[in-house]
Design a protein around this motif. Structure first.
Motif, PDB file in Angstrom:
ATOM      1  N   MET A   1      52.355 -17.867 -17.916  1.00  0.00           N
ATOM      2  CA  MET A   1      51.819 -17.650 -19.269  1.00  0.00           C
ATOM      3  C   MET A   1      52.149 -18.840 -20.152  1.00  0.00           C
ATOM      4  O   MET A   1      53.227 -19.419 -20.045  1.00  0.00           O
ATOM      5  CB  MET A   1      52.418 -16.377 -19.881  1.00  0.00           C
ATOM      6  N   ASP A   2      51.222 -19.192 -21.007  1.00  0.00           N
ATOM      7  CA  ASP A   2      51.406 -20.325 -21.901  1.00  0.00           C
ATOM      8  C   ASP A   2      52.143 -19.866 -23.149  1.00  0.00           C
ATOM      9  O   ASP A   2      51.541 -19.502 -24.145  1.00  0.00           O
ATOM     10  CB  ASP A   2      50.042 -20.927 -22.263  1.00  0.00           C
ATOM     11  N   GLN A   3      53.475 -19.854 -23.052  1.00  0.00           N
ATOM     12  CA  GLN A   3      54.282 -19.417 -24.175  1.00  0.00           C
ATOM     13  C   GLN A   3      55.359 -20.448 -24.473  1.00  0.00           C
ATOM     14  O   GLN A   3      55.897 -21.076 -23.556  1.00  0.00           O
ATOM     15  CB  GLN A   3      54.944 -18.064 -23.886  1.00  0.00           C
ATOM     16  N   LYS A   4      55.676 -20.584 -25.747  1.00  0.00           N
ATOM     17  CA  LYS A   4      56.744 -21.483 -26.165  1.00  0.00           C
ATOM     18  C   LYS A   4      58.073 -20.743 -26.018  1.00  0.00           C
ATOM     19  O   LYS A   4      58.302 -19.733 -26.687  1.00  0.00           O
ATOM     20  CB  LYS A   4      56.530 -21.930 -27.619  1.00  0.00           C
ATOM     21  N   ILE A   5      58.913 -21.211 -25.115  1.00  0.00           N
ATOM     22  CA  ILE A   5      60.188 -20.561 -24.844  1.00  0.00           C
ATOM     23  C   ILE A   5      61.323 -21.505 -25.218  1.00  0.00           C
ATOM     24  O   ILE A   5      61.360 -22.654 -24.769  1.00  0.00           O
ATOM     25  CB  ILE A   5      60.304 -20.162 -23.362  1.00  0.00           C
ATOM     26  N   ASN A 126      57.854 -18.193 -28.921  1.00  0.00           N
ATOM     27  CA  ASN A 126      57.426 -16.864 -28.474  1.00  0.00           C
ATOM     28  C   ASN A 126      58.593 -16.068 -27.903  1.00  0.00           C
ATOM     29  O   ASN A 126      58.649 -14.839 -28.051  1.00  0.00           O
ATOM     30  CB  ASN A 126      56.340 -16.986 -27.403  1.00  0.00           C
ATOM     31  N   ASN A 127      59.479 -16.771 -27.229  1.00  0.00           N
ATOM     32  CA  ASN A 127      60.640 -16.121 -26.603  1.00  0.00           C
ATOM     33  C   ASN A 127      61.856 -17.016 -26.724  1.00  0.00           C
ATOM     34  O   ASN A 127      61.734 -18.233 -26.872  1.00  0.00           O
ATOM     35  CB  ASN A 127      60.383 -15.824 -25.120  1.00  0.00           C
ATOM     36  N   TYR A 144      57.109  -9.157 -22.804  1.00  0.00           N
ATOM     37  CA  TYR A 144      56.837 -10.545 -22.454  1.00  0.00           C
ATOM     38  C   TYR A 144      55.342 -10.785 -22.316  1.00  0.00           C
ATOM     39  O   TYR A 144      54.844 -11.864 -22.611  1.00  0.00           O
ATOM     40  CB  TYR A 144      57.556 -10.906 -21.154  1.00  0.00           C
ATOM     41  N   VAL A 147      52.749  -9.221 -27.104  1.00  0.00           N
ATOM     42  CA  VAL A 147      53.617  -9.214 -28.280  1.00  0.00           C
ATOM     43  C   VAL A 147      53.499  -7.909 -29.068  1.00  0.00           C
ATOM     44  O   VAL A 147      54.444  -7.491 -29.742  1.00  0.00           O
ATOM     45  CB  VAL A 147      53.305 -10.437 -29.180  1.00  0.00           C
TER      46      VAL A 147
END
Length: 275
Positions: A1-5, A126-127, A144, A147
């Motif tokens: 997934m394209d998420q900013k962690i 995001n996380n 996850y 949202v």
């Protein structure tokens, strides 16, 4: 997934967990004082998102959060605000009371936030991921994968389980649903610290947070209630622009409706929190 962690590596010492500030400046002020009293550094204070929401002081709340230096992920509200979306993205059923109320408080929040505050919201990941007492922890908002997903204690573990696998985590810290709870299955823990912006539908105005403690070299957590100047919060919400029902909830501790709740949680309205 394209998420900013945001991966913070290993952290230690007392750690504060909370969610859903919901533009409740008085609750945030009180929680910040708790952190300072407990000598918990801002770097060890984590919010599960929705800094902005139902109450009357979105701009002041974001600015205090920024000044404090606590860490947060994005909730659905932050995502919608920074994208200048038309609704809160809470996943309320169309035409429901919650949906109708959101058509009041969300544009109110939009109208109050400065560019400076919006720029701050755009920096939130995001996380957040970190290691604590040899446990891998991931902070999510709903889940996850979504949202805006409402996950409660009664939610089947089969729905929770994939979150651990996708994040390679031992502990998921989550928010969004508005109720504090924890559930442990074997070596995995789902932990919702609760929210500080609204009471937990249990008939008292107190709100909820949690503290992690590794002083005994184990992963220990405790839920706490937070008392704050809720009468001022409620009074400020009675401005003719926000739902009066939410200002009453601040005082009574009872939600206007239980539309989002599964039967078990709905049946516990006014009976206290089962931890």
């Amino acid at each position: 997934m394209d998420q900013k962690i945001a991966d913070l590596g290993k952290i230690s010492g007392k750690t504060l967990l909370f969610g859903g500030v919901y533009s409740n400046l008085q609750a945030l002020e009180a929680l910040k004082q708790i952190a300072e009293k407990e000598n918990i550094s801002p770097e060890n204070c984590f919010c599960t998102g929705d800094i902005v929401g139902y109450c009357a002081q979105p701009e002041e709340t974001v600015q205090l959060f920024k000044l404090w230096g606590a860490k947060s992920i994005v909730g659905n509200v932050e995502i919608q605000l920074r994208e200048n979306a038309e609704d809160c993205g809470c996943d309320f059923r169309e035409g429901s009371r919650c949906d109708g109320f959101s058509q009041l408080w969300y544009p109110y929040a939009q109208s109050k936030l400065s560019e400076n505050s919006l720029d701050f919201l755009k920096t939130l990941p995001n996380n957040i991921r970190f290691e604590y007492a040899k446990q891998q922890v991931t902070v999510v908002h709903g889940s996850y994968f979504n949202v805006s997903e409402f996950i409660f204690k009664s939610t089947d573990w089969a729905i929770k389980q994939p979150n651990f696998e996708a994040t390679n985590s031992d502990v998921i810290v989550a928010g969004h649903c508005g109720l504090p709870f924890y559930q442990q299955e074997k070596e995995q823990l789902w932990l919702n610290p609760g929210v500080i912006g609204m009471p937990a539908n249990n008939g008292t105005p107190s709100v909820w947070y949690a503290i992690l403690d590794d002083s005994k070299e184990n992963f220990n957590f405790t839920h706490y209630t937070l008392d704050y100047n809720y009468k001022l919060t409620s009074k400020l919400m009675q401005n003719g622009l926000l739902p009066e029902e939410y200002s009453r909830t601040i005082i009574t501790g009872i939600w206007d409706n239980t539309e989002i709740l599964p039967p078990i949680e709905s049946g516990l309205q006014g009976f206290g929190i089962q931890l």
